[in-house]
Design a protein around this motif. Sequence first.
Motif, short mmCIF file in Angstrom:
data_model
loop_
_atom_site.label_atom_id
_atom_site.label_comp_id
_atom_site.label_asym_id
_atom_site.label_seq_id
_atom_site.Cartn_x
_atom_site.Cartn_y
_atom_site.Cartn_z
N TYR A 10 0.72 -1.48 -0.20
CA TYR A 10 0.09 -0.05 -0.15
C TYR A 10 1.04 1.40 0.04
O TYR A 10 0.83 2.12 -1.06
CB TYR A 10 -1.12 0.51 0.97
CG TYR A 10 -2.05 1.32 1.21
CD1 TYR A 10 -3.33 1.35 0.16
CD2 TYR A 10 -1.62 2.60 2.18
CE1 TYR A 10 -4.05 2.83 0.43
CE2 TYR A 10 -2.06 3.85 1.52
CZ TYR A 10 -3.61 3.55 0.76
OH TYR A 10 -4.40 5.01 1.19
N TRP A 13 2.21 1.49 -3.51
CA TRP A 13 0.96 1.77 -4.24
C TRP A 13 0.68 3.87 -3.58
O TRP A 13 0.62 4.18 -4.68
CB TRP A 13 0.11 1.54 -4.40
CG TRP A 13 -0.03 0.17 -5.80
CD1 TRP A 13 -0.20 -1.14 -4.55
CD2 TRP A 13 0.78 0.13 -6.79
NE1 TRP A 13 -0.42 -1.91 -6.16
CE2 TRP A 13 0.49 -1.06 -7.04
CE3 TRP A 13 0.79 1.23 -7.61
CZ2 TRP A 13 -0.18 -1.44 -8.57
CZ3 TRP A 13 0.51 0.53 -9.36
CH2 TRP A 13 0.79 -0.87 -9.37
N TRP A 14 1.27 4.62 -2.41
CA TRP A 14 0.84 4.96 -2.50
C TRP A 14 1.52 6.06 -3.09
O TRP A 14 1.34 7.88 -3.82
CB TRP A 14 0.39 5.21 -0.90
CG TRP A 14 0.07 7.02 -0.84
CD1 TRP A 14 -1.31 7.10 -0.10
CD2 TRP A 14 0.39 8.04 -0.32
NE1 TRP A 14 -1.61 8.64 -0.31
CE2 TRP A 14 -0.39 9.15 -0.42
CE3 TRP A 14 2.40 8.68 -0.18
CZ2 TRP A 14 -0.48 10.36 -0.07
CZ3 TRP A 14 2.11 10.03 0.10
CH2 TRP A 14 1.46 10.89 0.21
N SER A 17 0.92 6.78 -6.94
CA SER A 17 -0.17 7.64 -6.85
C SER A 17 0.30 8.65 -6.11
O SER A 17 0.06 9.95 -7.41
CB SER A 17 -1.47 7.17 -6.25
OG SER A 17 -0.83 6.74 -5.25
N THR A 58 -4.63 8.49 -1.76
CA THR A 58 -5.20 8.00 -1.55
C THR A 58 -6.08 6.74 -1.95
O THR A 58 -6.23 5.69 -1.71
CB THR A 58 -5.43 7.94 0.21
OG1 THR A 58 -4.60 9.06 1.09
CG2 THR A 58 -6.27 7.24 1.38
N ALA A 61 -4.56 4.38 -4.67
CA ALA A 61 -3.66 3.97 -3.94
C ALA A 61 -4.37 2.92 -3.00
O ALA A 61 -4.59 1.94 -3.73
CB ALA A 61 -2.95 3.93 -2.82
N TRP A 65 -3.86 -0.92 -4.28
CA TRP A 65 -3.65 -2.23 -3.31
C TRP A 65 -5.07 -3.71 -3.30
O TRP A 65 -4.34 -4.33 -3.50
CB TRP A 65 -3.62 -1.47 -2.31
CG TRP A 65 -3.23 -2.43 -1.77
CD1 TRP A 65 -2.32 -3.05 -0.73
CD2 TRP A 65 -4.49 -3.45 -0.18
NE1 TRP A 65 -2.39 -3.69 0.49
CE2 TRP A 65 -3.70 -3.82 0.62
CE3 TRP A 65 -5.36 -2.96 -0.49
CZ2 TRP A 65 -4.20 -4.54 1.19
CZ3 TRP A 65 -6.26 -3.59 0.48
CH2 TRP A 65 -6.01 -4.25 1.18
#
Length: 81
Positions: A10, A13-14, A17, A58, A61, A65
């Motif tokens: 996560y 990915w955050w 992004s 957020t 992501a 996720w």
Amino acid sequence: MNWAGAIVIYIVWWWVSFLAVLPIDIKSRWEAEDDGVEGADPGAPTDPKLKQKIWLATKVAAVLWAVTASVILSGVFNFRD
């Protein structure tokens, strides 16, 4: 997938992004009619809208996720072999 792996995925990915949405809707000081601060760099953004971009990152992501976690947990790709 354990909890530590899920959190790491996560976070990755955050950041991906966030860095992707960061340049969206940016107007630099030389493009704006009123640059606001005297002596500021002309390439600096007038209003970066960071709170909105953090929330957008957020949400993006979370979706990425969820897709990643569902692929890992479904067994489509076996990373153990």
